[in-house]
Design an enzyme around this catalytic site. Structure first.
Site, PDB file in Angstrom:
ATOM      1  N   TYR A 169      47.778   8.046  38.636  1.00  0.00           N
ATOM      2  CA  TYR A 169      46.405   7.582  38.431  1.00  0.00           C
ATOM      3  C   TYR A 169      45.470   8.205  39.470  1.00  0.00           C
ATOM      4  O   TYR A 169      44.380   8.693  39.124  1.00  0.00           O
ATOM      5  CB  TYR A 169      46.331   6.057  38.502  1.00  0.00           C
ATOM      6  CG  TYR A 169      44.935   5.521  38.303  1.00  0.00           C
ATOM      7  CD1 TYR A 169      44.314   5.630  37.067  1.00  0.00           C
ATOM      8  CD2 TYR A 169      44.229   4.927  39.356  1.00  0.00           C
ATOM      9  CE1 TYR A 169      43.020   5.154  36.877  1.00  0.00           C
ATOM     10  CE2 TYR A 169      42.940   4.451  39.171  1.00  0.00           C
ATOM     11  CZ  TYR A 169      42.345   4.566  37.933  1.00  0.00           C
ATOM     12  OH  TYR A 169      41.055   4.097  37.751  1.00  0.00           O
ATOM     13  N   LYS A 173      42.176  10.693  38.841  1.00  0.00           N
ATOM     14  CA  LYS A 173      40.820  10.401  39.295  1.00  0.00           C
ATOM     15  C   LYS A 173      40.332  11.424  40.322  1.00  0.00           C
ATOM     16  O   LYS A 173      39.120  11.690  40.421  1.00  0.00           O
ATOM     17  CB  LYS A 173      40.744   8.979  39.856  1.00  0.00           C
ATOM     18  CG  LYS A 173      40.840   7.911  38.768  1.00  0.00           C
ATOM     19  CD  LYS A 173      39.759   8.072  37.700  1.00  0.00           C
ATOM     20  CE  LYS A 173      39.787   6.996  36.635  1.00  0.00           C
ATOM     21  NZ  LYS A 173      38.719   7.150  35.632  1.00  0.00           N
TER      22      LYS A 173
END
Length: 271
Positions: A169, A173
């Site tokens: 994740y 990002k």
């Protein structure tokens, strides 16, 4: 809506991905309140209908006569074919997009490197990175041709500082942050604006998805402090969009008052 100078949003057409819940839904309602037209895109069509109804109610309550057109379009940003045919699904009178909010994204699992499944890796990169880039590429040429447009990407505190248990994740990002920064530099000779909103802890269904439906585990993430809620981030998105045309909020880092980073927080409720 005076804090946002709603007059700058009246009649604008906004496209929001991941609009069926959470930040996307809250943002749609707030744009509707400001007199914008809103295209709501997400996988869950039933949920989109409910958000569209909330948009209609918010626009009616505002008393603004312009805008107020709302369309729901099923879109899975992980599906290349759906992205390729997406514009054809938008009502003809709403195809001149003014603001693109790339909100669709998710996190799955807390496994550490070595235990992360290929399926989870692929799913997060496909939605969080490739989907966002593909949607941006779909509209950027039109923005250039019309000499207008605002792209607002929803990043994360995870794109600024990595943390254990979030390798994939965080990587997605960080990719969003880098892509947004490159895009900002590429359109510097145009009136196109580029913004990244980077939220910290926001209590939505986000953590429930991360813990694969375990609501109790998700609740512990926010235990003892007051997290942000979807409406808080919606306000920042709409505020950024409502700045004067010569003002670009390039990056907005938003945390709850008791959070300083992904791993540093104060939980007064647990003292």
């Amino acid at each position: 809506m005076s804090v946002f100078n709603a007059s700058r949003l009246v009649g604008k057409t906004v496209l929001i991905t991941g609009a069926s819940a959470g930040i996307g839904a809250a943002t749609a309602v707030l744009f509707a309140k400001g007199g914008s037209n809103v295209i709501l895109a997400a996988r869950r069509t039933d949920a989109l209908k409910a958000v569209a109804e909330a948009c209609t109610a918010a626009h009616k309550e505002s008393g603004i006569q312009q805008g107020g057109k709302f369309a729901t379009v099923q879109l899975d940003v992980a599906d290349k074919k759906q992205i390729a045919s997406f514009i054809d699904k938008i009502p003809q009178d709403l195809r001149s997009i003014d603001i693109l909010v790339n909100n669709a994204g998710f996190v799955l699992g807390v496994e550490k490197v070595g235990d992360i499944s290929e399926a989870d890796m692929e799913a997060m990169f496909t939605v969080n990175v490739f989907g966002l880039i593909s949607l941006t590429q779909l509209f950027i040429k039109d923005f250039r041709a019309r000499k207008t447009g605002h792209i607002i990407n929803i990043g994360s505190v995870a794109g600024r500082e990595p943390y254990a248990g979030g390798a994939i994740y965080c990587a997605t990002k960080h990719a969003v942050r880098s892509f947004t920064g490159s895009l900002l530099r590429e359109v510097v000779d145009t009136p196109i604006r580029v913004t990244e909103i980077q939220p910290g802890m926001v209590e939505t269904e986000f953590s429930v998805v991360r813990f694969r439906g375990d609501k109790a585990a998700a609740d512990k993430v926010y235990e003892g402090l007051q997290p942000l809620v979807a409406e808080d981030i919606a306000e920042e998105i709409v505020w950024a969009a409502s700045r004067p045309p010569h003002v670009n909020i390039a990056e907005l880092y938003v945390l709850p008052v008791n959070q300083a980073s992904p791993t540093i927080s104060f939980r007064p409720g647990k003292q």
